[in-house]
Design a protein around this motif. Structure first.
Motif, PDB file in Angstrom:
ATOM      1  N   PHE A 166       0.840  -1.187   0.000  1.00 31.75           N
ATOM      2  CA  PHE A 166       0.000   0.000   0.000  1.00 31.75           C
ATOM      3  C   PHE A 166       0.881   1.245   0.000  1.00 31.75           C
ATOM      4  N   THR A 167       0.390   2.289  -0.669  1.00 26.79           N
ATOM      5  CA  THR A 167       1.094   3.564  -0.701  1.00 26.79           C
ATOM      6  C   THR A 167       0.089   4.683  -0.494  1.00 26.79           C
ATOM      7  N   THR A 168       0.393   5.578   0.412  1.00 25.06           N
ATOM      8  CA  THR A 168      -0.473   6.729   0.615  1.00 25.06           C
ATOM      9  C   THR A 168       0.232   7.971   0.079  1.00 25.06           C
ATOM     10  N   SER A 169      -0.542   8.831  -0.540  1.00 27.51           N
ATOM     11  CA  SER A 169       0.015  10.033  -1.145  1.00 27.51           C
ATOM     12  C   SER A 169      -1.038  11.126  -1.105  1.00 27.51           C
ATOM     13  N   ARG A 170      -0.671  12.305  -1.532  1.00 29.69           N
ATOM     14  CA  ARG A 170      -1.608  13.419  -1.516  1.00 29.69           C
ATOM     15  C   ARG A 170      -1.449  14.206  -2.808  1.00 29.69           C
ATOM     16  N   ASP A 171      -2.466  14.946  -3.165  1.00 29.02           N
ATOM     17  CA  ASP A 171      -2.327  15.799  -4.335  1.00 29.02           C
ATOM     18  C   ASP A 171      -1.601  17.079  -3.928  1.00 29.02           C
ATOM     19  N   ASN A 172      -1.218  17.879  -4.892  1.00 32.90           N
ATOM     20  CA  ASN A 172      -0.400  19.055  -4.612  1.00 32.90           C
ATOM     21  C   ASN A 172      -1.112  20.067  -3.718  1.00 32.90           C
ATOM     22  N   ALA A 173      -2.396  20.151  -3.864  1.00 28.05           N
ATOM     23  CA  ALA A 173      -3.147  21.107  -3.050  1.00 28.05           C
ATOM     24  C   ALA A 173      -3.380  20.591  -1.646  1.00 28.05           C
ATOM     25  N   GLY A 174      -3.146  19.285  -1.445  1.00 22.33           N
ATOM     26  CA  GLY A 174      -3.345  18.699  -0.132  1.00 22.33           C
ATOM     27  C   GLY A 174      -4.792  18.454   0.224  1.00 22.33           C
ATOM     28  N   ASN A 175      -5.675  18.584  -0.760  1.00 22.83           N
ATOM     29  CA  ASN A 175      -7.087  18.405  -0.465  1.00 22.83           C
ATOM     30  C   ASN A 175      -7.570  16.973  -0.633  1.00 22.83           C
ATOM     31  N   THR A 176      -6.796  16.162  -1.320  1.00 20.97           N
ATOM     32  CA  THR A 176      -7.169  14.772  -1.532  1.00 20.97           C
ATOM     33  C   THR A 176      -5.990  13.881  -1.186  1.00 20.97           C
ATOM     34  N   VAL A 177      -6.267  12.868  -0.438  1.00 22.31           N
ATOM     35  CA  VAL A 177      -5.256  11.881  -0.059  1.00 22.31           C
ATOM     36  C   VAL A 177      -5.667  10.548  -0.638  1.00 22.31           C
ATOM     37  N   TYR A 178      -4.689   9.802  -1.104  1.00 19.30           N
ATOM     38  CA  TYR A 178      -4.958   8.538  -1.771  1.00 19.30           C
ATOM     39  C   TYR A 178      -4.347   7.370  -1.000  1.00 19.30           C
ATOM     40  N   LEU A 179      -4.959   6.235  -1.144  1.00 15.53           N
ATOM     41  CA  LEU A 179      -4.377   4.988  -0.645  1.00 15.53           C
ATOM     42  C   LEU A 179      -4.373   4.011  -1.817  1.00 15.53           C
ATOM     43  N   GLN A 180      -3.213   3.824  -2.395  1.00 16.28           N
ATOM     44  CA  GLN A 180      -3.065   2.869  -3.478  1.00 16.28           C
ATOM     45  C   GLN A 180      -2.796   1.503  -2.883  1.00 16.28           C
ATOM     46  N   MET A 181      -3.665   0.569  -3.157  1.00  5.53           N
ATOM     47  CA  MET A 181      -3.573  -0.767  -2.569  1.00  5.53           C
ATOM     48  C   MET A 181      -3.279  -1.768  -3.681  1.00  5.53           C
ATOM     49  N   ASN A 182      -2.107  -2.375  -3.619  1.00  4.24           N
ATOM     50  CA  ASN A 182      -1.695  -3.364  -4.609  1.00  4.24           C
ATOM     51  C   ASN A 182      -1.570  -4.734  -3.966  1.00  4.24           C
ATOM     52  N   ARG A 183      -1.595  -5.743  -4.791  1.00  3.61           N
ATOM     53  CA  ARG A 183      -1.447  -7.143  -4.329  1.00  3.61           C
ATOM     54  C   ARG A 183      -2.380  -7.417  -3.158  1.00  3.61           C
ATOM     55  N   LEU A 184      -3.633  -7.083  -3.339  1.00  6.60           N
ATOM     56  CA  LEU A 184      -4.620  -7.261  -2.267  1.00  6.60           C
ATOM     57  C   LEU A 184      -4.769  -8.728  -1.903  1.00  6.60           C
ATOM     58  N   LYS A 185      -4.960  -8.962  -0.616  1.00  7.68           N
ATOM     59  CA  LYS A 185      -5.043 -10.310  -0.072  1.00  7.68           C
ATOM     60  C   LYS A 185      -6.416 -10.541   0.557  1.00  7.68           C
ATOM     61  N   PHE A 186      -6.697 -11.795   0.864  1.00  8.30           N
ATOM     62  CA  PHE A 186      -7.973 -12.141   1.494  1.00  8.30           C
ATOM     63  C   PHE A 186      -8.105 -11.502   2.875  1.00  8.30           C
ATOM     64  N   GLU A 187      -6.997 -11.119   3.504  1.00  9.44           N
ATOM     65  CA  GLU A 187      -7.081 -10.504   4.824  1.00  9.44           C
ATOM     66  C   GLU A 187      -7.248  -8.988   4.766  1.00  9.44           C
TER      67      GLU A 187
END
Length: 123
Positions: free
Chosen positions: A68-89
């Protein structure tokens, strides 16, 4: 008034990816933390990640490090959680929370929570 709105949840197969978004509004401080948390049925809510608004510092739970990777846009108004290789847990309702301060705070000290978005992993 601070207001967070999560989006991007859905159904994905194991090994797949999703990107969650958290739209943050109403924060008047430059120095605040945006945390991602999740709660699965029958389990306590747990921390997933956190990002600092001031310098982009990030921290992750061991269970998601490297996936997982969390990031934000330049304005700081939106934050993202990129979730890769998702598992059953990984399935849970994912929440974002904000409050003034750094990422070292426990979840009980976050005052502003979104409504959550459901992530389901199924083959």
């Amino acid at each position: 008034q601070v207001h967070n709105v999560e989006s991007g949840g859905g159904l994905v197969q194991p090994g797949g990816s999703l990107r969650l978004s958290c739209a943050v509004a109403g924060v008047t401080s430059y120095y605040y933390a945006i945390g991602w948390f999740r709660q699965a049925p029958g389990k306590e809510r747990e921390a997933v990640s956190c990002i600092s608004s001031s310098d982009g510092y990030t921290v992750y739970a061991d269970a998601v490090k490297g996936r997982f990777t969390t990031s934000r846009d330049n304005a700081g108004n939106t934050v993202y959680l990129q979730m890769n290789r998702l598992k059953f847990e990984d399935p849970a309702v994912y929440y974002c929370a904000t409050d003034i301060g750094d990422c070292g705070r426990p979840q009980t000290e976050y005052r502003h929570w979104g409504q959550g978005t459901q992530v389901t992993v199924s083959s």
